[in-house]
Design a protein around this motif. Structure first.
Motif, PDB file in Angstrom:
ATOM      1  N   LEU A 195     -20.705   6.333   5.053  1.00  0.00           N
ATOM      2  CA  LEU A 195     -21.157   7.692   4.787  1.00  0.00           C
ATOM      3  C   LEU A 195     -21.341   7.847   3.288  1.00  0.00           C
ATOM      4  O   LEU A 195     -20.980   6.956   2.507  1.00  0.00           O
ATOM      5  N   THR A 196     -21.861   8.984   2.859  1.00  0.00           N
ATOM      6  CA  THR A 196     -22.111   9.217   1.436  1.00  0.00           C
ATOM      7  C   THR A 196     -20.859   9.013   0.599  1.00  0.00           C
ATOM      8  O   THR A 196     -20.911   8.455  -0.489  1.00  0.00           O
ATOM      9  N   ASN A 197     -19.717   9.445   1.108  1.00  0.00           N
ATOM     10  CA  ASN A 197     -18.476   9.378   0.341  1.00  0.00           C
ATOM     11  C   ASN A 197     -17.393   8.531   1.002  1.00  0.00           C
ATOM     12  O   ASN A 197     -16.234   8.604   0.618  1.00  0.00           O
ATOM     13  N   LEU A 198     -17.781   7.727   1.997  1.00  0.00           N
ATOM     14  CA  LEU A 198     -16.775   6.960   2.739  1.00  0.00           C
ATOM     15  C   LEU A 198     -17.214   5.512   2.915  1.00  0.00           C
ATOM     16  O   LEU A 198     -18.380   5.241   3.201  1.00  0.00           O
ATOM     17  N   SER A 199     -16.264   4.595   2.743  1.00  0.00           N
ATOM     18  CA  SER A 199     -16.554   3.182   2.980  1.00  0.00           C
ATOM     19  C   SER A 199     -15.401   2.539   3.738  1.00  0.00           C
ATOM     20  O   SER A 199     -14.258   3.002   3.679  1.00  0.00           O
ATOM     21  N   LEU A 200     -15.719   1.483   4.465  1.00  0.00           N
ATOM     22  CA  LEU A 200     -14.714   0.678   5.154  1.00  0.00           C
ATOM     23  C   LEU A 200     -14.614  -0.665   4.425  1.00  0.00           C
ATOM     24  O   LEU A 200     -15.630  -1.232   4.026  1.00  0.00           O
ATOM     25  N   SER A 201     -13.404  -1.167   4.272  1.00  0.00           N
ATOM     26  CA  SER A 201     -13.209  -2.389   3.496  1.00  0.00           C
ATOM     27  C   SER A 201     -12.293  -3.358   4.228  1.00  0.00           C
ATOM     28  O   SER A 201     -11.499  -2.979   5.093  1.00  0.00           O
ATOM     29  N   ALA A 202     -12.408  -4.622   3.850  1.00  0.00           N
ATOM     30  CA  ALA A 202     -11.563  -5.677   4.400  1.00  0.00           C
ATOM     31  C   ALA A 202     -11.443  -6.773   3.350  1.00  0.00           C
ATOM     32  O   ALA A 202     -12.279  -6.887   2.448  1.00  0.00           O
ATOM     33  N   GLY A 203     -10.374  -7.573   3.460  1.00  0.00           N
ATOM     34  CA  GLY A 203     -10.204  -8.630   2.482  1.00  0.00           C
ATOM     35  C   GLY A 203      -9.209  -9.679   2.929  1.00  0.00           C
ATOM     36  O   GLY A 203      -8.461  -9.484   3.899  1.00  0.00           O
ATOM     37  N   TYR A 204      -9.207 -10.792   2.189  1.00  0.00           N
ATOM     38  CA  TYR A 204      -8.329 -11.910   2.529  1.00  0.00           C
ATOM     39  C   TYR A 204      -8.028 -12.712   1.270  1.00  0.00           C
ATOM     40  O   TYR A 204      -8.897 -12.879   0.401  1.00  0.00           O
ATOM     41  N   GLY A 205      -6.774 -13.186   1.158  1.00  0.00           N
ATOM     42  CA  GLY A 205      -6.419 -14.020   0.027  1.00  0.00           C
ATOM     43  C   GLY A 205      -4.978 -14.475   0.095  1.00  0.00           C
ATOM     44  O   GLY A 205      -4.207 -14.024   0.947  1.00  0.00           O
ATOM     45  N   PRO A 206      -4.586 -15.383  -0.800  1.00  0.00           N
ATOM     46  CA  PRO A 206      -3.205 -15.862  -0.829  1.00  0.00           C
ATOM     47  C   PRO A 206      -2.273 -14.831  -1.458  1.00  0.00           C
ATOM     48  O   PRO A 206      -2.664 -14.092  -2.362  1.00  0.00           O
ATOM     49  N   GLY A 207      -1.039 -14.793  -0.975  1.00  0.00           N
ATOM     50  CA  GLY A 207      -0.053 -13.872  -1.520  1.00  0.00           C
ATOM     51  C   GLY A 207       1.294 -14.548  -1.680  1.00  0.00           C
ATOM     52  O   GLY A 207       1.440 -15.748  -1.403  1.00  0.00           O
ATOM     53  N   SER A 208       2.282 -13.809  -2.126  1.00  0.00           N
ATOM     54  CA  SER A 208       3.622 -14.363  -2.312  1.00  0.00           C
ATOM     55  C   SER A 208       4.346 -14.590  -0.991  1.00  0.00           C
ATOM     56  O   SER A 208       5.382 -15.243  -0.948  1.00  0.00           O
ATOM     57  N   TRP A 209       3.784 -14.058   0.099  1.00  0.00           N
ATOM     58  CA  TRP A 209       4.410 -14.153   1.434  1.00  0.00           C
ATOM     59  C   TRP A 209       3.433 -14.788   2.401  1.00  0.00           C
ATOM     60  O   TRP A 209       3.275 -14.359   3.532  1.00  0.00           O
ATOM     61  N   GLY A 210       2.728 -15.813   1.942  1.00  0.00           N
ATOM     62  CA  GLY A 210       1.704 -16.445   2.771  1.00  0.00           C
ATOM     63  C   GLY A 210       0.348 -15.802   2.545  1.00  0.00           C
ATOM     64  O   GLY A 210       0.152 -15.003   1.634  1.00  0.00           O
ATOM     65  N   SER A 211      -0.614 -16.140   3.389  1.00  0.00           N
ATOM     66  CA  SER A 211      -1.939 -15.539   3.279  1.00  0.00           C
ATOM     67  C   SER A 211      -1.882 -14.069   3.694  1.00  0.00           C
ATOM     68  O   SER A 211      -1.028 -13.653   4.470  1.00  0.00           O
ATOM     69  N   LYS A 212      -2.838 -13.300   3.169  1.00  0.00           N
ATOM     70  CA  LYS A 212      -2.812 -11.854   3.378  1.00  0.00           C
ATOM     71  C   LYS A 212      -4.197 -11.357   3.776  1.00  0.00           C
ATOM     72  O   LYS A 212      -5.214 -11.772   3.194  1.00  0.00           O
TER      73      LYS A 212
END
Length: 207
Positions: free
Chosen positions: A68-85
């Motif tokens: 929407l004009t002011n709304l977005s959906l997001s996702a992501g992936y990467g390594p972290g201190s507690w395994g992959s995230k």
């Protein structure tokens, strides 16, 4: 490490503020009704983010899709201190074209680690131990600020917020004597949850 990332985020915010002010000064000298406004709007972004308790990990790949004009959906992936995230979230922007201040929320999932060998303090002294860090799910709430990067729809941003675990962190000790309270505190610090501070870049892939 945490102090370094925090300092970098603050420094980046200062640099971006200066750049933003210069851009505004240049834009005020020209017609405000130009195609420049259109150039900062995008239908999808892909980028990288990094930080302390960053939803996408210590450094991760992010995808952000405006719905929407002011709304977005997001996702992501990467390594972290507690395994992959991995995370799923949404952001609400106070300005059009997904710039300026934004508020976000979502859920992150840390995979945990298996057979992780560490030299830690036990109740009998320091020794090698083998631990399993169990998977953990967190709810995160964040405040963001986005600036236009360059003359295109690319963006740079900073973030701050809090990550709240759904359950208390847990681990299983596979080998070694019981850990000391100091070691327990160390594990708690590296477990997902707490203050969230970070920054990143997102590049337009669909205009």
């Amino acid at each position: 490490m945490k102090k370094t990332l925090l300092f970098a985020a603050i420094l980046l915010m200062g640099i971006c503020s200066e750049t933003y002010a210069q851009d505004n000064s240049n834009e005020n000298s020209t017609d405000k009704k130009t195609d420049n406004k259109k150039s900062v709007c995008s239908k999808a972004y892909i980028g990288v983010s990094m930080g302390i308790d960053n939803p996408g990990g210590l450094i991760g790949l992010d995808i952000d899709v405006p719905v929407l004009t002011n709304l977005s959906l997001s996702a992501g992936y990467g390594p972290g201190s507690w395994g992959s995230k991995v995370y799923l979230g949404a952001r609400y922007y106070l300005k059009p074209c997904h710039r300026g201040w934004a508020f976000g929320a979502g859920v992150s999932r840390s995979s945990g680690l298996k057979n992780y060998q560490m030299n830690m303090e036990t109740i009998y002294g320091k020794e090698d131990v083998v631990l399993d860090f169990n998977p953990q799910t967190n709810l995160f709430l964040g405040v963001y600020h986005f600036w236009t990067l360059g003359k295109h729809a690319n963006r740079v941003f900073v973030e701050a917020g809090y990550s709240l675990p759904f359950s208390t962190y847990s681990y299983t000790e596979r080998y070694g004597d019981p850990l000391s309270r100091t070691s327990e505190s160390v594990i708690k610090i590296i477990s997902p949850g707490g203050l969230m501070v970070g920054f990143g870049f997102s590049f337009s892939v669909i205009k």
